[in-house]
Design a protein around this motif. Structure first.
Motif, PDB file in Angstrom:
ATOM      1  N   LEU A   1       0.832  -1.218   0.000  1.00 30.60           N
ATOM      2  CA  LEU A   1       0.000   0.000   0.000  1.00 30.60           C
ATOM      3  C   LEU A   1       0.859   1.258   0.000  1.00 30.60           C
ATOM      4  O   LEU A   1       0.475   2.273  -0.574  1.00 30.60           O
ATOM      5  CB  LEU A   1      -0.903   0.025   1.239  1.00 30.60           C
ATOM      6  N   LEU A   2       2.042   1.171   0.658  1.00 28.21           N
ATOM      7  CA  LEU A   2       2.854   2.379   0.842  1.00 28.21           C
ATOM      8  C   LEU A   2       4.076   2.419  -0.069  1.00 28.21           C
ATOM      9  O   LEU A   2       4.962   3.252   0.113  1.00 28.21           O
ATOM     10  CB  LEU A   2       3.265   2.514   2.306  1.00 28.21           C
ATOM     11  N   GLN A   3       4.137   1.539  -1.058  1.00 29.63           N
ATOM     12  CA  GLN A   3       5.251   1.596  -2.017  1.00 29.63           C
ATOM     13  C   GLN A   3       5.196   2.936  -2.746  1.00 29.63           C
ATOM     14  O   GLN A   3       4.137   3.563  -2.857  1.00 29.63           O
ATOM     15  CB  GLN A   3       5.158   0.462  -3.031  1.00 29.63           C
ATOM     16  N   ARG A   4       6.338   3.345  -3.254  1.00 32.28           N
ATOM     17  CA  ARG A   4       6.421   4.680  -3.839  1.00 32.28           C
ATOM     18  C   ARG A   4       6.374   4.617  -5.359  1.00 32.28           C
ATOM     19  O   ARG A   4       6.493   3.552  -5.959  1.00 32.28           O
ATOM     20  CB  ARG A   4       7.668   5.386  -3.313  1.00 32.28           C
ATOM     21  N   THR A   5       6.187   5.760  -5.971  1.00 34.83           N
ATOM     22  CA  THR A   5       5.990   5.815  -7.424  1.00 34.83           C
ATOM     23  C   THR A   5       7.175   5.226  -8.203  1.00 34.83           C
ATOM     24  O   THR A   5       8.310   5.223  -7.704  1.00 34.83           O
ATOM     25  CB  THR A   5       5.773   7.267  -7.881  1.00 34.83           C
ATOM     26  N   ARG A   6       6.930   4.787  -9.415  1.00 34.31           N
ATOM     27  CA  ARG A   6       8.013   4.303 -10.277  1.00 34.31           C
ATOM     28  C   ARG A   6       8.442   5.384 -11.281  1.00 34.31           C
ATOM     29  O   ARG A   6       9.137   5.079 -12.238  1.00 34.31           O
ATOM     30  CB  ARG A   6       7.583   3.046 -11.047  1.00 34.31           C
ATOM     31  N   CYS A   7       8.054   6.625 -11.075  1.00 34.97           N
ATOM     32  CA  CYS A   7       8.500   7.717 -11.961  1.00 34.97           C
ATOM     33  C   CYS A   7      10.019   7.638 -12.114  1.00 34.97           C
ATOM     34  O   CYS A   7      10.763   7.634 -11.142  1.00 34.97           O
ATOM     35  CB  CYS A   7       8.113   9.071 -11.348  1.00 34.97           C
ATOM     36  N   TYR A   8      10.481   7.580 -13.392  1.00 35.98           N
ATOM     37  CA  TYR A   8      11.924   7.402 -13.631  1.00 35.98           C
ATOM     38  C   TYR A   8      12.741   8.529 -12.994  1.00 35.98           C
ATOM     39  O   TYR A   8      13.850   8.313 -12.509  1.00 35.98           O
ATOM     40  CB  TYR A   8      12.269   7.413 -15.122  1.00 35.98           C
ATOM     41  N   TYR A   9      12.190   9.731 -13.010  1.00 35.88           N
ATOM     42  CA  TYR A   9      12.946  10.898 -12.548  1.00 35.88           C
ATOM     43  C   TYR A   9      13.043  10.928 -11.020  1.00 35.88           C
ATOM     44  O   TYR A   9      13.968  11.498 -10.457  1.00 35.88           O
ATOM     45  CB  TYR A   9      12.304  12.193 -13.080  1.00 35.88           C
TER      46      TYR A   9
ATOM     47  N   ALA B   1      10.997  16.978 -13.516  1.00 33.69           N
ATOM     48  CA  ALA B   1      11.583  16.654 -14.819  1.00 33.69           C
ATOM     49  C   ALA B   1      10.587  15.942 -15.734  1.00 33.69           C
ATOM     50  O   ALA B   1      10.738  15.963 -16.959  1.00 33.69           O
ATOM     51  CB  ALA B   1      12.819  15.776 -14.612  1.00 33.69           C
ATOM     52  N   ALA B   2       9.580  15.312 -15.133  1.00 34.98           N
ATOM     53  CA  ALA B   2       8.641  14.530 -15.950  1.00 34.98           C
ATOM     54  C   ALA B   2       7.685  15.414 -16.751  1.00 34.98           C
ATOM     55  O   ALA B   2       7.197  15.014 -17.811  1.00 34.98           O
ATOM     56  CB  ALA B   2       7.832  13.605 -15.045  1.00 34.98           C
ATOM     57  N   MET B   3       7.435  16.603 -16.220  1.00 31.75           N
ATOM     58  CA  MET B   3       6.409  17.474 -16.811  1.00 31.75           C
ATOM     59  C   MET B   3       6.665  17.686 -18.303  1.00 31.75           C
ATOM     60  O   MET B   3       5.772  17.559 -19.111  1.00 31.75           O
ATOM     61  CB  MET B   3       6.415  18.804 -16.060  1.00 31.75           C
ATOM     62  N   ASP B   4       7.895  18.008 -18.652  1.00 27.17           N
ATOM     63  CA  ASP B   4       8.236  18.195 -20.069  1.00 27.17           C
ATOM     64  C   ASP B   4       9.132  17.067 -20.564  1.00 27.17           C
ATOM     65  O   ASP B   4       9.774  17.185 -21.617  1.00 27.17           O
ATOM     66  CB  ASP B   4       8.962  19.539 -20.272  1.00 27.17           C
ATOM     67  N   GLY B   5       9.205  15.996 -19.808  1.00 23.39           N
ATOM     68  CA  GLY B   5      10.093  14.889 -20.176  1.00 23.39           C
ATOM     69  C   GLY B   5       9.324  13.729 -20.778  1.00 23.39           C
ATOM     70  O   GLY B   5       8.237  13.906 -21.349  1.00 23.39           O
ATOM     71  N   PHE B   6       9.886  12.540 -20.616  1.00 22.40           N
ATOM     72  CA  PHE B   6       9.246  11.334 -21.123  1.00 22.40           C
ATOM     73  C   PHE B   6       8.278  10.864 -20.047  1.00 22.40           C
ATOM     74  O   PHE B   6       8.689  10.367 -18.999  1.00 22.40           O
ATOM     75  CB  PHE B   6      10.322  10.284 -21.423  1.00 22.40           C
ATOM     76  N   ASN B   7       6.994  11.060 -20.281  1.00 21.78           N
ATOM     77  CA  ASN B   7       6.024  10.812 -19.209  1.00 21.78           C
ATOM     78  C   ASN B   7       4.979   9.769 -19.592  1.00 21.78           C
ATOM     79  O   ASN B   7       3.829   9.846 -19.191  1.00 21.78           O
ATOM     80  CB  ASN B   7       5.359  12.120 -18.766  1.00 21.78           C
ATOM     81  N   ARG B   8       5.426   8.766 -20.315  1.00 27.08           N
ATOM     82  CA  ARG B   8       4.516   7.744 -20.820  1.00 27.08           C
ATOM     83  C   ARG B   8       3.797   6.985 -19.694  1.00 27.08           C
ATOM     84  O   ARG B   8       2.649   6.569 -19.853  1.00 27.08           O
ATOM     85  CB  ARG B   8       5.327   6.765 -21.675  1.00 27.08           C
ATOM     86  N   ILE B   9       4.480   6.770 -18.551  1.00 25.65           N
ATOM     87  CA  ILE B   9       3.861   5.964 -17.486  1.00 25.65           C
ATOM     88  C   ILE B   9       3.150   6.852 -16.447  1.00 25.65           C
ATOM     89  O   ILE B   9       2.691   6.352 -15.424  1.00 25.65           O
ATOM     90  CB  ILE B   9       4.901   5.082 -16.766  1.00 25.65           C
ATOM     91  N   HIS B  10       3.068   8.122 -16.695  1.00 23.77           N
ATOM     92  CA  HIS B  10       2.600   9.033 -15.649  1.00 23.77           C
ATOM     93  C   HIS B  10       1.075   9.168 -15.616  1.00 23.77           C
ATOM     94  O   HIS B  10       0.368   8.637 -16.465  1.00 23.77           O
ATOM     95  CB  HIS B  10       3.296  10.390 -15.816  1.00 23.77           C
ATOM     96  N   ALA B  11       0.625   9.923 -14.609  1.00 23.76           N
ATOM     97  CA  ALA B  11      -0.808  10.000 -14.318  1.00 23.76           C
ATOM     98  C   ALA B  11      -1.516  11.027 -15.195  1.00 23.76           C
ATOM     99  O   ALA B  11      -0.897  11.981 -15.683  1.00 23.76           O
ATOM    100  CB  ALA B  11      -1.004  10.351 -12.843  1.00 23.76           C
ATOM    101  N   VAL B  12      -2.821  10.814 -15.352  1.00 19.58           N
ATOM    102  CA  VAL B  12      -3.664  11.790 -16.067  1.00 19.58           C
ATOM    103  C   VAL B  12      -4.796  12.299 -15.171  1.00 19.58           C
ATOM    104  O   VAL B  12      -5.539  13.187 -15.558  1.00 19.58           O
ATOM    105  CB  VAL B  12      -4.249  11.178 -17.371  1.00 19.58           C
TER     106      VAL B  12
END
Ligand SMILES: Cc1cc2nc3c(=O)[nH]c(=O)nc-3n(C[C@H](O)[C@H](O)[C@H](O)COP(=O)(O)OP(=O)(O)OC[C@H]3O[C@@H](n4cnc5c(N)ncnc54)[C@H](O)[C@@H]3O)c2cc1C
Ligand code: SF4
Length: 340
Positions: free
Chosen positions: A112-120, A138-149
């Motif tokens: 439940l408390l694992q942290r995000t896998r964001c590469y940055y 860095a994700a905002m303008d970076g490679f954000n394929r796995i990120h949230a919407v």
């Protein structure tokens, strides 16, 4: 890895004997925390080792709930849930996560408390507001394929990675916690996580000294449950999008519906607007995409992850169609359709 001291906790009452929780972390299976410590993303001075806490390694069943100890492994929980019709959503979600070896080690509280896998977040050379508040994203303008919407802010768009937490959200589970003063509280998983806002480093409502003791899952009377995960490989991959759905009908009308999304939210996403849209309506195919549109009206892509919005819509509509179809054909059906 930086030096740290270890306190061993073998009983929840032992919490009160620990001198200080300043810059401390609980260590359960260690499959996330140890990686973060090796990369010096987490640098606790004290680690409270939970591995000898045997009483938290049990599952209790009462007339109306299951109580899962915080140290129950993902494998044991998946095996238990597999045998219970009203927990099939949970077993499907757990068995879709990580690998056998990781599931053997990973625990209920730690998952439940694992942290995000964001590469940055994992790259200490990059700016990251979650790792270092105020440094940028860095994700905002970076490679954000796995990120949230969904649930994003201008400060962080990291997605929550847990499959189990999505199932727990749909099943309306509650975590039971304890602090060193002996105070205990029950927090619905739906209220455990915080949106990033301008403090993305604060991820839950838990205090730093607050231990998850167990997770309570209410029993559900009937219905079909499906967890469907869409990912880049068929195993050993986090969800691009996932859908947890439990539904039951009464005379062709959607009576009880629980819906949660994974991979698309900054936290396990309770699709409440879609549920409210569907509940009480006669189940017909065209409803499902409409319900998803309602839920996704606030969704925003950041470029590389724009594809997640149509993907979650199609996946959720498909799952709803499948689950409702099963209930219509077999009104007293209870349990899973194991997604393939
Ligand atoms: C290669 C890889 C692939 C993976 N794939 C998936 C996947 O597909 N789906 C998925 O859901 N997960 C996946 N995971 C993540 C894995 O499920 C988590 O690492 C695991 O569940 C964390 O559990 P743990 O017991 O090891 O936690 P730990 O690493 O020990 O702890 C994680 C966090 O929880 C805190 N914590 C632990 N227990 C408690 C408690 N009782 N009370 C308060 N705080 C506590 C710790 O302090 C720490 O902050 C993957 C991991 C890896 C390494
Ligand atoms: S999305 Fe969040 S975790 Fe990822 S770099 Fe930005 S602030 Fe950090």
């Amino acid at each position: 890895m930086r030096p740290f001291s270890i306190n061993r906790l073998t009983d929840v009452n032992h919490l009160s004997t620990i001198d200080s929780f300043d810059n401390s972390r609980f260590l359960a299976g260690g499959t996330n925390l140890v990686d973060l410590m090796k990369h010096q993303i987490e640098t606790p001075e004290t680690v409270v080792d939970l591995s000898g806490w045997e009483s938290a390694n049990t599952i209790e069943e009462t007339d109306d709930a299951y109580q899962i100890g915080a140290m129950v492994s993902n494998t044991d929980l998946a095996n238990f849930a597999y045998r219970k019709d009203d927990l099939s959503l949970l077993s499907q979600a757990l068995l879709s996560g990580a690998t056998v070896q990781l599931r053997n080690r990973a625990t209920t509280g730690g998952n439940l408390l694992q942290r995000t896998r964001c590469y940055y977040f994992y790259d200490t050379n990059q700016p990251c507001n979650k790792r270092k508040p105020g440094s940028g994203c860095a994700a905002m303008d970076g490679f954000n394929r796995i990120h949230a919407v969904l649930g994003t802010s201008e400060h962080c768009i990291a997605s929550h990675p847990s499959d189990m937490a999505v199932a727990m959200t749909a099943l309306d589970a509650k975590v039971k916690t304890m602090n060193p003063a002996g105070n205990s509280r029950h927090i619905p998983v739906r209220e455990l996580y915080r949106l990033p806002g301008d403090t993305p480093h604060i991820e839950t409502v838990l205090g730093g000294d607050e231990l998850i003791v167990s997770v309570d899952i209410p029993k559900r009377p009937r219905g079909t449950q499906i967890y469907r995960k869409v990912r880049d490989r068929s195993s050993y991959a986090f969800a691009l999008v996932s859908v947890a759905c439990a539904v039951s009908l009464k005379d062709g009308v959607i009576d009880d519906i629980s819906l949660a999304f994974g991979g698309v939210g900054t936290m396990p996403w309770h699709a409440k607007s879609a549920e409210d849209f569907l509940r009480g309506k006669t189940a017909t195919s065209h409803l499902y995409e409409q319900a998803c549109d309602v839920e996704l009206s606030a969704a925003r892509g950041a470029g590389s992850n724009d594809f997640k919005i149509p993907l979650i819509k199609r996946t959720a509509a498909f799952v709803l169609e499948q689950a409702v179809g099963q209930q219509m054909a077999h009104p007293y059906h209870q349990g899973a359709i194991h997604a393939r």
